[in-house]
Design a protein around this motif. Structure first.
Motif, PDB file in Angstrom:
ATOM      1  N   LEU A   1       0.802  -1.130   0.027  1.00  0.00           N
ATOM      2  CA  LEU A   1       0.053  -0.114  -0.121  1.00  0.00           C
ATOM      3  C   LEU A   1       0.857   1.279  -0.087  1.00  0.00           C
ATOM      4  N   ALA A   2       1.961   1.356   0.647  1.00  0.00           N
ATOM      5  CA  ALA A   2       2.861   2.483   0.912  1.00  0.00           C
ATOM      6  C   ALA A   2       3.486   2.672  -0.571  1.00  0.00           C
ATOM      7  N   VAL A   3       3.780   1.575  -1.304  1.00  0.00           N
ATOM      8  CA  VAL A   3       4.250   1.808  -2.544  1.00  0.00           C
ATOM      9  C   VAL A   3       3.262   2.530  -3.383  1.00  0.00           C
ATOM     10  N   ARG A   4       2.047   2.287  -3.333  1.00  0.00           N
ATOM     11  CA  ARG A   4       1.156   2.897  -4.362  1.00  0.00           C
ATOM     12  C   ARG A   4       0.980   4.316  -3.881  1.00  0.00           C
ATOM     13  N   LEU A   5       0.686   4.684  -2.659  1.00  0.00           N
ATOM     14  CA  LEU A   5       0.750   5.936  -1.634  1.00  0.00           C
ATOM     15  C   LEU A   5       1.812   6.916  -2.041  1.00  0.00           C
ATOM     16  N   LEU A   6       3.204   6.497  -1.933  1.00  0.00           N
ATOM     17  CA  LEU A   6       4.192   7.353  -2.046  1.00  0.00           C
ATOM     18  C   LEU A   6       4.817   7.447  -3.181  1.00  0.00           C
TER      19      LEU A   6
END
Length: 420
Positions: A285-290
């Motif tokens: 999820l962090a990859v998609r958000l950041l």
């Protein structure tokens, strides 16, 4: 468990011309990762799942070998000294003999060094084996990072993210397994760790292709003159040495403060496993958000979270308090990990990628030397409260430094035409 789907593209029916009408969706093929990345991820998963020794090395040295906490911290730092050489050697070998061969040397060498460390019963032998473990274990890191850096820039954030995710899935398995096995003794940890290193080497041998492009002798540049002129790279190195010193001291001091509060190896393993579990759940999820956000801002916020989490872990005493501290610094660790590899890959000249990624990874190794030494010395001589305050202050200083570097970093990467 989060998985990544690899779509296939169906052929158009026979006799029918494919439509030339542009799709309103981005091509999913552009988002796919090559087989190389999946093979590297499998290698990370296996090697980290079997990496039982390092997180429990302080407990092994203090409980099995009867060393003092400071001496045990110094032995862990000796592993870090080997790590420094490993990162530089791995980067150099990656550019000279290839990424694939460097990984093979690293994993097979790790198996030998771990068996030597688990069998050592004198201080000279322990010191030598500890350096050997560090010198071989991290050869994979710069070689694997260089292989990912060889990919197109648009694939790097997700590729590095997948490797980080796989490594931490393995790490979460390792901490729980090691915590259970350690209650019956530590010898088995060394043998399992060595065996999985051999398995990782077999995956590299069968599944990982070489990505290094041949370079003529005349076109080879020396690293040092280029590096010394690259001020953004030097600044990033300094910030990350301080960050990894802050981050990695936790793995030396956390088991000691938990043990002082009456918590055993199994509890420590369970608390530490939260780190890997949180990464497995949150990192995709962090990859998609950041992805696409300002790199320096993400790094700065992440570093201050690590400082806050480390400070909390030094002053709490309950299992729930330790678990909360691990979750806080894990959030920061995820943010740094998402941007770390892609940022340094963006700074690296194409012909020096292996060595640049080796230098970048060296910041981790230097932190692995300074972190255990600084953390255990502060804990022994100044106490837990001072250790906690030092963590928070360091996190705030890193936030300020990374934010100040942001404009220069963006300009430098943009000038090289190598955006992440």
């Amino acid at each position: 468990m989060t998985t990544y789907d690899v779509p296939t593209l169906a052929a158009p029916p026979a006799g029918r011309r494919p439509s030339r009408r542009p799709s309103r969706r981005p091509s999913r093929r552009r988002l796919d990762l090559p087989d190389l990345v999946w093979a590297l991820a499998a290698t990370q998963l296996v090697s980290r799942a079997g990496g039982l020794v390092r997180s429990f090395l302080v407990l092994y040295l203090t409980q099995e070998q009867d060393l003092s906490p400071a001496t045990a911290g110094a032995v862990v730092a000796a592993v870090g000294v080997g790590d420094i050489g490993s990162q530089l050697l791995g980067g150099w070998l990656g550019d000279r003999i290839g990424r694939r061969h460097t990984m093979l040397v690293g994993f097979l060498g790790t198996a030998v060094a771990l068996i030597a460390l688990g069998s050592a019963d004198t201080m000279p032998a322990i010191w030598a084996a500890a350096v050997g473990v560090g010198l071989t274990t991290e050869l994979f890191r710069p070689a694997g990072s260089a292989a990912v850096a060889d990919l197109p820039p648009r694939q790097r954030v997700r590729a590095f993210g997948l490797l980080f995710w796989a490594a931490n899935l393995g790490f979460s398995v390792a901490t729980v397994t090691a915590g259970t096995l350690a209650q019956s003794g530590y010898d088995l940890l060394f043998w399992i760790n060595a065996t999985t290193s051999v398995v990782a080497a077999l995956i590299v041998w069968r599944r990982v292709p070489e990505t290094r492009r041949p370079t003529s002798t005349q076109n080879r540049r020396a690293l040092l003159p280029v590096l010394l002129r690259d001020r953004p790279m030097l600044a990033m190195m300094g910030i990350n040495v301080a960050y990894f010193t802050l981050f990695l001291q936790t793995f030396a001091t956390l088991p000691l403060v938990m043990s002082a509060d009456g918590h055993g190896p199994a509890t420590y393993g369970a608390v530490l496993a939260l780190n890997g579990i949180a990464i497995v759940v949150l990192q995709p999820l962090a990859v998609r958000l950041l992805a696409g956000r300002d790199q320096s801002t993400v790094l700065a916020v992440s570093m201050v979270l690590v400082g806050l989490g480390g400070g909390l872990g030094a002053v709490v005493s309950s299992g729930a308090g330790y678990a909360g501290s691990v979750v806080v610094w894990t959030l920061g660790q995820i943010g740094v990990a998402v941007m770390f590899g892609a940022t340094f890959a963006g700074l690296a000249p194409a012909d020096l990628r292996g060595r640049y990624m080796g230098v970048a990874s060296t910041t981790w190794s230097i932190g692995a030397v300074f972190g255990p030494l600084a953390g255990t010395l502060l804990l022994d001589h100044a106490g837990r409260t001072t250790l906690g305050a030092a963590c928070v202050i360091t996190g705030i200083a890193l936030f300020a430094g990374q934010q100040a570097l942001g404009p220069t970093l963006r300009s430098h990467i943009s000038t090289k035409g190598n955006p992440t």
